[in-house]
Design an enzyme around this catalytic site. Structure first.
Site, PDB file in Angstrom:
ATOM      1  N   CYS A  41       1.669  -3.524  -4.329  1.00 58.39           N
ATOM      2  CA  CYS A  41       1.033  -3.111  -5.579  1.00 58.39           C
ATOM      3  C   CYS A  41       0.111  -4.199  -6.118  1.00 58.39           C
ATOM      4  O   CYS A  41       0.483  -5.370  -6.148  1.00 58.39           O
ATOM      5  CB  CYS A  41       2.087  -2.771  -6.629  1.00 58.39           C
ATOM      6  SG  CYS A  41       3.115  -1.378  -6.113  1.00 58.39           S
ATOM      7  N   CYS A  80      -0.766   0.524  -3.797  1.00 53.90           N
ATOM      8  CA  CYS A  80      -0.315   1.069  -5.068  1.00 53.90           C
ATOM      9  C   CYS A  80      -0.873   0.262  -6.232  1.00 53.90           C
ATOM     10  O   CYS A  80      -1.330  -0.872  -6.049  1.00 53.90           O
ATOM     11  CB  CYS A  80       1.211   1.163  -5.046  1.00 53.90           C
ATOM     12  SG  CYS A  80       2.084   0.156  -6.196  1.00 53.90           S
TER      13      CYS A  80
END
Ligand code: 2NF
Length: 238
Positions: free
Chosen positions: A73, A154
């Protein structure tokens, strides 16, 4: 003489496979906690004993399963036409991770390999190049791992594009055709283009090709663009 020739040919062939294998394994071992022997065997199964122009992306599915990409992420950095500068940048800082900083990308970056029908060897010379055929052994690998990398991205993702060329975004590049298309809108909030500029930059964030990129983004993913002079690429987010 016949024995010597047969022996010579056998040894030379073994050497080509073995040399490639030892680069593969030693690069793989720099990432801790992986079964590199198993990954090597799974990798080989994608192309060994096959026509090197008939290796589709899917041939590498078992490899991606054997060496999966970890969800990442806010640090994924894609790139297109900026290979040298993006890696100079990610080497200096820990802010971003490119495909070539992951196990499979790191192991195969810069290498050439292919198989041959009727042979269990890996060849590193006379392999078809990207433009020779669609289902090329090497290009199918990069397409498959690029798709896998986009799939685990992400949060806020970035892409370093080249502001010194006329068309910084090409929908037919791997970034344009596989990575952008493969972003999962349920996991990815935004894509920020880092447009690297030089003194005589030809493009800026208003470039028409970047409008195309915005349109190609899966619905729900926000878009941003920053123009960054090459000399000012440094810490996270600048
Ligand atoms: O070799 C790699 N490390 C690699 C190759 C292809 C794709 C990495 N990728 C991944 C990276 F993670 C980037 O996020 O995809 C993205 C870059 O691919 P791109 O096609 O958008 O960017 P380019 O700079 O155009 O190509 C990257 C490299 O791939 C080869 C060539 O070696 C180039 O240096 N390549 C890609 N497409 C072609 C093509 N059509 C090609 N070579 C010949 N013809």
């Amino acid at each position: 003489i016949i024995v010597a020739v047969v022996l010579g040919v056998t040894l030379r062939k073994e050497t080509e496979t073995n040399q490639f294998q030892s680069v593969f394994l030693s690069r793989c071992e720099t990432f801790k906690g992986n079964n590199c022997q198993k990954i090597w065997e799974t990798f080989q199964q994608a192309y060994v004993n096959r026509d090197p122009c008939k290796v589709p992306m899917e041939a590498y599915d078992p490899l991606v399963t054997a060496a999966p990409f970890k969800p990442t992420c806010n640090r994924v950095m894609f790139w297109s036409k900026t290979k040298v500068v993006v890696h100079e940048f990610t080497e200096k800082t820990d802010c971003f991770v490119t495909l070539e900083d992951t196990l499979l990308g790191y192991v195969l970056d810069g290498l050439t390999w292919c198989g041959k029908e009727g042979s269990s060897e890996t060849f590193t010379t006379d392999c078809p190049v990207w433009t020779d055929c669609e289902n090329n052994t090497v290009s199918s690998f990069w397409k498959r791992v690029s798709a896998a990398y986009a799939d685990i991205a992400c949060g806020n993702v970035s892409a370093m594009l080249n502001g010194s060329i006329a068309v910084p975004f090409s929908p037919t590049s791997i970034f344009g055709s596989i990575e952008v298309k493969g972003l999962n809108a349920t996991r990815v909030n935004s894509l920020t283009v880092v447009l690297v500029t030089e003194e005589e930059n030809v493009t800026n964030c208003t470039d028409a090709s970047l409008k195309v990129l915005q349109k190609e983004l899966p619905a729900g993913i926000n878009y941003g663009c920053e123009e960054v002079p090459e000399s000012q690429l440094q810490e996270c987010g600048s």
